[in-house]
Design a protein around this motif. Structure first.
Motif, short mmCIF file in Angstrom:
data_model
loop_
_atom_site.label_atom_id
_atom_site.label_comp_id
_atom_site.label_asym_id
_atom_site.label_seq_id
_atom_site.Cartn_x
_atom_site.Cartn_y
_atom_site.Cartn_z
N THR A 170 -5.33 -3.91 3.86
CA THR A 170 -5.12 -2.49 4.15
C THR A 170 -4.71 -2.37 5.61
OG1 THR A 170 -6.04 -0.27 3.93
CG2 THR A 170 -7.52 -1.95 4.81
N TRP A 213 -0.57 2.31 -4.97
CA TRP A 213 -1.45 1.22 -4.54
C TRP A 213 -2.32 1.64 -3.36
CZ3 TRP A 213 -1.80 -1.72 -8.34
CH2 TRP A 213 -0.71 -2.15 -9.07
N SER A 214 -3.62 1.42 -3.49
CA SER A 214 -4.57 1.72 -2.43
C SER A 214 -4.58 0.64 -1.36
CB SER A 214 -5.98 1.86 -3.00
OG SER A 214 -6.02 2.92 -3.93
N PHE A 215 -4.10 -0.55 -1.70
CA PHE A 215 -4.06 -1.69 -0.80
C PHE A 215 -2.71 -2.37 -0.95
CE2 PHE A 215 -8.46 -1.31 -2.40
CZ PHE A 215 -9.09 -1.00 -1.21
N GLU A 235 0.85 -1.19 0.00
CA GLU A 235 0.00 0.00 0.00
C GLU A 235 0.89 1.24 0.00
OE1 GLU A 235 -3.70 1.66 2.78
OE2 GLU A 235 -2.84 -0.31 3.17
#
Length: 148
Positions: free
Chosen positions: A55, A85-87, A36
């Motif tokens: 997350t 990256w969001s996760f 992330e």
């Protein structure tokens, strides 16, 4: 190289072009695919295996929020700025995928807008399916919470 389950709706020509832009990727269990907050420069078409998305949650560490498997696309964060990256993603078991460098995909789409449109349409269909599955899980979660 590309299975029929990957990006349904693509013509044979578009599928062949996408295959030219793809390289094999293999991960062993617990191998980190990405973290992330790191730059998002690739996406993957999962063929076999499972990858867990997670997350960071304050006080709880990394929490798995979804598990992807063969036929899924891994990595959507490159679609919008700031392209990080969001996760996080980690292989849950031996996993095979096709890796696509998104800079090369962007260039191919600019050179051949029909190809770019076909890929965008196929990917958006899978993204829509993923959002619908998330919606169903949330509805189930809240329905079960209210039943207790």
């Amino acid at each position: 190289m590309m299975g029929s389950l990957l990006l349904p709706g693509l013509s044979d020509a578009a599928r062949a072009r996408l295959a030219e832009l793809s390289t094999p990727a293999l991960w062993v269990p617990d191998e980190i695919v990405f973290r992330e907050g790191e730059p998002a420069r690739r996406c993957w078409l999962l063929r076999k295996g499972r990858v867990q998305l997670s997350t960071a949650m304050p006080g709880r560490g990394d929490v798995v929020i979804e598990t992807l498997s063969g036929g899924d696309v891994l990595g959507w964060s490159w679609l919008r700025p700031p392209e990080v990256w969001s996760f996080g993603a980690r292989a849950a078991e031996p996993t095979e995928a096709l890796q696509i460098d998104v800079a090369e995909l962007h260039e191919a789409a600019e050179r051949d807008p029909a190809f770019g449109y076909a890929v965008a349409r196929a990917m958006s269909g899978l993204l829509f399916d993923r959002l619908q599955a998330t919606r169903a899980r949330l509805l189930d979660l809240y329905a079960n919470r209210g039943a207790s």
